[in-house]
Design an enzyme around this catalytic site. Structure first.
Site: not given
Length: 350
Positions: A53, A241, A236
């Site tokens: 990340y 989103g 997720s």
């Protein structure tokens, strides 16, 4: 904040897990620290990161930067003991981290040292294998997933090698427990069967994608994890989103959003017409019952019959506060029935 145990461990974590993968790219160090402080005030004690990340997209020059953000907070605050920190060791990937070198016991030990240094800590609570060497059906690869090229004995020998390294690592005190990510039902059962045979650490968790829009976990994996006492860490839970409805069926791309990042225009194949139609249907369920779609989506994960801790990230404090307000939200039988009806009408929309 409701607490839960991970697998067969003594790790007691908040049901909601703070995701960090935008820190160092979409979020600054200061913003990451602000999120950590606020989440801690709200009762969150569980944070997930990885050596690769930040993402969206992953770049060789930023690999490890998220762990550095966390490490600077630990050094500054002196509150390492208030967090259960999960990180991940990457597998074979030609673009970053290993540059073609597969995961092994030796590379796990090497990668661990790098993560400990960046995190400025002498131990990691939960160390996860980011994806298996043999490949994965995660990240939309399920449509063409082919397991027939796997050589079983090579896979099992690899698992034994890694489990042996895990034994050494756990004895050293540098990792408390271990977990998987992007794994299959067969993989979960083989890792833990071999661990039991060897007297090695078991895999206590599995971090796989799971949301109202992506429910691959519900069948074989749920059965395997229930019988193996493996907890799902759902990444997720807002479908990158889509379940915030900020993209308005693809007509809006907010500045700073994942979809606005180069190379992420279709959210890794998730932004489909069928997905937007499903989002509209779930919006209807939330509106019917006076719920916020984001909070309903996160609470859905915590209402599953198997152990599940949703991991969510945020690029703004408003997003973080909204997500954390899902804590304690109870979905009625009527809400769950309506969700089930939408799932039947719109299964696997991406």
């Amino acid at each position: 904040m409701k607490m839960m145990k991970l697998g067969r461990t003594d790790l007691e974590v908040s049901e909601l897990c703070l995701g960090t993968m935008t820190w160092g790219r979409q979020n600054t160090t200061a913003e990451g620290h602000e999120q950590i402080d606020y989440a801690l005030e709200r009762g969150v004690n569980f944070m997930d990161t990885a050596e690769m990340y930040p993402v969206a997209p992953v770049k060789a020059e930023t690999v490890g930067d998220t762990e550095k953000v966390i490490g600077e907070w630990i050094e500054k605050s002196g509150k390492r003991d208030q967090w259960v920190i999960a990180s991940k060791v990457s597998g074979h990937n030609d673009r970053f981290v290993r540059q073609g070198i597969p995961l092994s016991g030796a590379t796990m030990k090497e990668s661990l040292e790098g993560s400990l240094k960046r995190l400025k800590t002498d131990y990691i609570d939960l160390y996860q294998i980011h994806w298996p060497n043999r490949g994965s059906y995660a990240f939309r690869q399920n449509w063409a997933y082919d397991s027939t090229k796997q050589v079983k004995e090579e896979t099992l020998d690899h698992m034994r090698d890694v489990l042996s390294a895990m034994t050494d690592i756990q004895k050293s005190g540098k990792v408390r427990h271990f977990g998987l990510s992007n794994e299959s039902a067969w993989g979960v059962t083989q890792w833990n069967r071999l661990a039991d045979e060897m007297g090695a650490p078991r895999m206590q968790t599995i971090q796989n994608e799971y949301s109202l829009l992506y429910r691959e976990f519900d069948t074989d994996l749920a059965e395997a994890c229930n019988n193996e006492d493996v907890t799902l860490l759902a990444y997720s839970p807002l479908a990158t989103g889509l379940l915030t409805d900020k993209y308005h069926s693809g007509t809006v791309v907010p500045d700073g959003s994942r979809m606005a990042q180069p190379g992420n225009e279709n959210l890794g194949g998730r932004a489909t017409d069928r997905a937007y139609t499903a989002v509209e249907a779930y919006k209807g369920v939330a509106a019917k019952h006076g719920l916020d779609l984001v909070q309903m989506s996160i609470a859905f994960c915590t209402h599953r019959p198997f152990g599940c801790s949703p991991i969510f990230g945020a690029t703004t404090m408003d997003h973080l506060k909204l997500a954390l307000d899902a804590d304690g939200l109870v979905l009625s039988d009527e809400v769950l029935a309506d969700i089930a009806a939408v799932h039947r009408a719109h299964p696997q929309p991406f």
